[in-house]
Design a protein around this motif. Structure first.
Motif, mmCIF file in Angstrom:
data_model
loop_
_atom_site.group_PDB
_atom_site.id
_atom_site.type_symbol
_atom_site.label_atom_id
_atom_site.label_comp_id
_atom_site.label_asym_id
_atom_site.label_seq_id
_atom_site.Cartn_x
_atom_site.Cartn_y
_atom_site.Cartn_z
ATOM 1 N N ASP A 1 38.896 68.973 13.075
ATOM 2 C CA ASP A 1 37.986 68.475 12.045
ATOM 3 C C ASP A 1 37.930 66.963 12.206
ATOM 4 N N ARG B 1 29.637 63.961 3.442
ATOM 5 C CA ARG B 1 28.395 64.713 3.707
ATOM 6 C C ARG B 1 28.493 65.356 5.079
ATOM 7 N N LYS B 2 27.726 66.413 5.284
ATOM 8 C CA LYS B 2 27.687 67.042 6.605
ATOM 9 C C LYS B 2 27.172 66.044 7.625
ATOM 10 N N THR C 1 32.515 65.618 8.917
ATOM 11 C CA THR C 1 31.950 65.068 7.684
ATOM 12 C C THR C 1 31.907 63.545 7.775
ATOM 13 N N LYS D 1 34.684 71.142 11.875
ATOM 14 C CA LYS D 1 33.838 70.560 10.832
ATOM 15 C C LYS D 1 33.837 69.035 10.955
ATOM 16 N N GLU E 1 25.210 66.409 10.117
ATOM 17 C CA GLU E 1 23.766 66.534 10.347
ATOM 18 C C GLU E 1 22.943 65.959 9.200
ATOM 19 N N ASP E 2 23.501 65.944 7.999
ATOM 20 C CA ASP E 2 22.793 65.381 6.851
ATOM 21 C C ASP E 2 22.861 63.850 6.837
#
Length: 76
Positions: A62, A32-33, A28, A26, A35-36
């Motif tokens: 991560d 936020r993700k 972040t 993952k 990709e976002d």
């Protein structure tokens, strides 16, 4: 307690702190993700280049990023 590696990067007025720790792949950025936060494929590829160069198995880690200052390209 799990081990983690911490690094800092700067570009113009942007400053990023990156934590790499055991996990599930993952990523972040500022809670936020990935990709976002970084909308374009070019931005994401630019960021992932050092990890690919090290042949790091990303699904085992991560990545948590805190970035501030500058524009989105400087943050990239």
């Amino acid at each position: 307690m799990q081990k983690e590696k911490i690094g800092t990067g700067r570009r113009k007025t942007a400053v990023a702190s990156v934590r790499l720790r055991s996990g599930t792949g993952k990523i972040t950025v500022n809670d936020r993700k990935f990709e976002d936060y970084f909308k374009t494929e070019l931005q994401r590829n630019t960021i992932m280049t050092p990890f690919k160069a090290c042949e790091l198995e990303l699904e085992k880690y991560d990545i948590l990023v805190r970035v501030k200052g500058g524009g989105i390209e400087g943050q990239t």
